[in-house]
Structure formats: C-alpha cells, structure tokens
Enzyme design. Structure first.
Site, PDB file in Angstrom:
ATOM      1  N   SER A 278      42.811  79.056  16.144  1.00 20.30           N
ATOM      2  CA  SER A 278      44.275  79.377  15.620  1.00 20.30           C
ATOM      3  C   SER A 278      44.532  80.865  15.911  1.00 20.30           C
ATOM      4  CB  SER A 278      44.514  79.217  14.164  1.00 20.30           C
ATOM      5  OG  SER A 278      44.575  77.484  13.765  1.00 20.30           O
TER       6      SER A 278
ATOM      7  N   LEU B 111      40.959  62.916  18.512  1.00 20.65           N
ATOM      8  CA  LEU B 111      41.304  64.322  17.692  1.00 20.65           C
ATOM      9  C   LEU B 111      40.289  65.179  17.940  1.00 20.65           C
ATOM     10  CD1 LEU B 111      43.396  63.276  14.688  1.00 20.65           C
ATOM     11  CD2 LEU B 111      44.063  63.133  16.996  1.00 20.65           C
TER      12      LEU B 111
ATOM     13  N   GLY C 252      39.130  55.860  11.098  1.00 18.35           N
ATOM     14  CA  GLY C 252      38.855  57.142  10.368  1.00 18.35           C
ATOM     15  C   GLY C 252      40.263  57.065   9.250  1.00 18.35           C
ATOM     16  N   ALA C 253      39.484  57.380   8.001  1.00 13.83           N
ATOM     17  CA  ALA C 253      40.700  57.390   6.898  1.00 13.83           C
ATOM     18  C   ALA C 253      40.555  58.510   6.157  1.00 13.83           C
ATOM     19  CB  ALA C 253      40.478  55.952   5.829  1.00 13.83           C
ATOM     20  N   GLY C 254      40.538  59.791   6.609  1.00 10.72           N
ATOM     21  CA  GLY C 254      40.404  61.192   5.710  1.00 10.72           C
ATOM     22  C   GLY C 254      41.969  61.613   6.299  1.00 10.72           C
TER      23      GLY C 254
ATOM     24  N   LYS D 263      43.414  71.670   2.377  1.00 11.70           N
ATOM     25  CA  LYS D 263      44.380  71.569   2.681  1.00 11.70           C
ATOM     26  C   LYS D 263      45.061  70.478   1.814  1.00 11.70           C
ATOM     27  CE  LYS D 263      45.029  70.183   7.071  1.00 11.70           C
ATOM     28  NZ  LYS D 263      44.714  69.492   8.517  1.00 11.70           N
TER      29      LYS D 263
ATOM     30  N   ASN E  90      49.083  71.861   5.971  1.00 14.93           N
ATOM     31  CA  ASN E  90      48.450  72.725   6.923  1.00 14.93           C
ATOM     32  C   ASN E  90      49.273  73.767   7.050  1.00 14.93           C
ATOM     33  OD1 ASN E  90      50.589  71.608   8.457  1.00 14.93           O
ATOM     34  ND2 ASN E  90      49.222  71.513  10.337  1.00 14.93           N
TER      35      ASN E  90
END
EC number: 1.1.1.25
Length: 279
Positions: free
Chosen positions: A22, A223, A134-136, A71, A92
């Site tokens: 970032s 991702l 995924g499940a985060g 987050k 975020n």
C-alpha cells in the site's frame, strides 16, 4: 497553522506491516497526480490500537487503511460503520471526519468486482454459480460482492466447516456449504471460481484442489498475488479458463480511500500495476 500541518497524512496500520504494498501504491499515486500528502506504514500492536486511532487525527491524519490483524477490531472502535462493512464484519478503510468521528468502510468487495470487470470484460456473474474457497474475512467481502452483482448460487468450501456454516447463516440461502474434501467436485457448471485462502501463497502450503470438473467458460481468480501466477491460475488457464490474478483487487480496493483522503480518484491501469510490481 503552518503549511506543513495542512499536508494530509494517511497510512496503513497492521502487524506485521513490512510486506504491505500500500505505501508504494499510494506514494505512486501522490507523485503521479502531483498531490501534497504522505502515506505512512505503521506497525500497531493490538493492545495499542485504540490509543493509536484516537491520536491519529490530532497528528494530521485524514484516514488510513487497515490490514491484518485489525480489520475486525476497528469495527467496534469506529463511530460510523457502513452497511457493507457491518455485513462483512470488517473494515479496511477509515476516514477521520472533521467532527472527530471515525468512519469505517470496506472496499474489498468493490475492489474484487472492479478487478474482474477490468481484466475479464466478458465476465457475466449472473450466468451461473460461483465457487468460493475459504471462509475468512476476504471470503466474506467476496461473497457480499457476488450477491450484490447477482450471482444466483454460491458454493462455499472451507477447511473448517464451522466457519463456513457461520458465514452461510450471515449471508443466507444463496450460500451452499460443502465439505473441503468436496472442494473440487463443486466446480461443475460454475462460471466464477475464487480462491480466498492463503493456499499457494509464498511460504504457505500449495493449492492442491483437483480441477478436473472446471468449466472452461469460467472466470477463475486467486486473491493471492505473491506469486502472481499461482498454481490454480496456471492450471485453470491450461483448462481454457479466463484467469485474473489478485493484484488488481489490491489496486482497486485502494482507490476509494485515496479519493477520500487526497481528493482525486486515481486510475488503476498498467502503469499503476507496473509501479507497484517494481517495488
């Protein structure tokens, strides 16, 4: 007030923070558009989070990005939380208002869909089911975005079944949970396939879900962006699928915050991508 104190400050808070791209991205945009401002990475421990957020506006910060592990925590510390951030359960992007209030938003989902629309222009999310691994927190943002753009069914598989079941209870009947051992068997006729796990990332276990049932008409995205071409994307491309790497999501999710903090909506293009990859 001096000229220096009027220069807007933004940054990214997390722990660890050294890996974050970032600062390079926002620094590039500031230079590209000739804007005054600074974007600062800050390693913030969980125990210090509340105090740091309280101090940042007094130090001249107009907002910040938030990454792991904060987050979810910042939702409870914000004064105003957008509906999508509340649904996802994580933020975020923070905006520090002139009234002293902290506004929390989540732009991960819009970054996800913008990345697909830019790099897979023929993508039609309404045309068939989506598979999400995924499940985060990332999965929650992706699922919220997929529902918003009209995906008719979401097939979800996660290594922890309990986390997937909890996610289904939050998002409703469009989400169908499957055991992780069936992760490859739920691909039939899926038109969108998304890996939100860390499998395949540098330093993590390899992604080994069998892709025999993959629909060659599907758009497949990972991702993970380190490496850019993951095993999933290489195998999906070999099967005839359109593939999209995860870097574009990072770039697109950053644009709304930059606009709020510095007053210019930045372009996400090949020049932007090259600048970030060069760091």
């Amino acid at each position: 007030m001096t000229e220096l104190t009027r220069i807007p400050l933004a940054g990214v808070i997390g722990s660890p923070i050294a890996h974050s791209r970032s600062p390079a991205l926002h620094g590039y945009w500031l230079k590209r558009y000739g804007l005054k401002g600074h974007y600062i990475p800050m390693d913030v421990a969980q125990a210090d989070l509340r105090d740091v957020l309280a101090a940042m506006p007094r130090m001249g910060f107009v907002g910040c990005n938030v990454t792991i592990p904060h987050k979810e925590s910042v939702i409870g510390l914000a004064d105003i939380v957008t509906d999508r951030a509340a649904l996802i359960g994580a933020a975020n992007t923070l905006i520090f208002g002139k009234d002293g209030k902290i506004h929390a938003d989540n732009t991960d989902g819009t970054g996800f869909t913008a990345n697909l629309r830019q790099n897979a222009p023929a993508w039609q999310p309404q045309s068939g089911p989506a598979v999400v691994w995924g499940a985060g927190g990332a999965a929650r943002a992706v699922i919220a975005a997929l529902i918003e753009v009209g995906v008719p069914e979401i097939r979800l598989a996660n290594r922890s079944r309990a986390r997937a079941d909890a996610l289904r209870s939050d998002f409703g009947a469009k989400v169908h949970v499957h055991d992780w051992v069936q992760a490859g068997n739920i691909l039939e006729d899926a038109m969108t396939v998304v890996n939100t796990t860390s499998l395949g990332m540098v330093g993590k276990p390899e992604f080994r879900v069998p892709l025999d049932a993959l629909n060659p008409k599907a758009v497949v995205t990972d991702l993970v962006y380190a490496p850019l071409r993951t095993r999933l994307l290489v195998e999906a491309e070999a099967a005839g699928c359109r593939t999209v790497d995860g870097l574009g999501m990072l770039l697109h999710q950053a644009a709304p915050g930059f606009e709020r903090w510095f007053g210019v909506r930045p372009e996400v293009d090949e020049e932007t991508r090259a600048a970030v990859l060069a760091t």
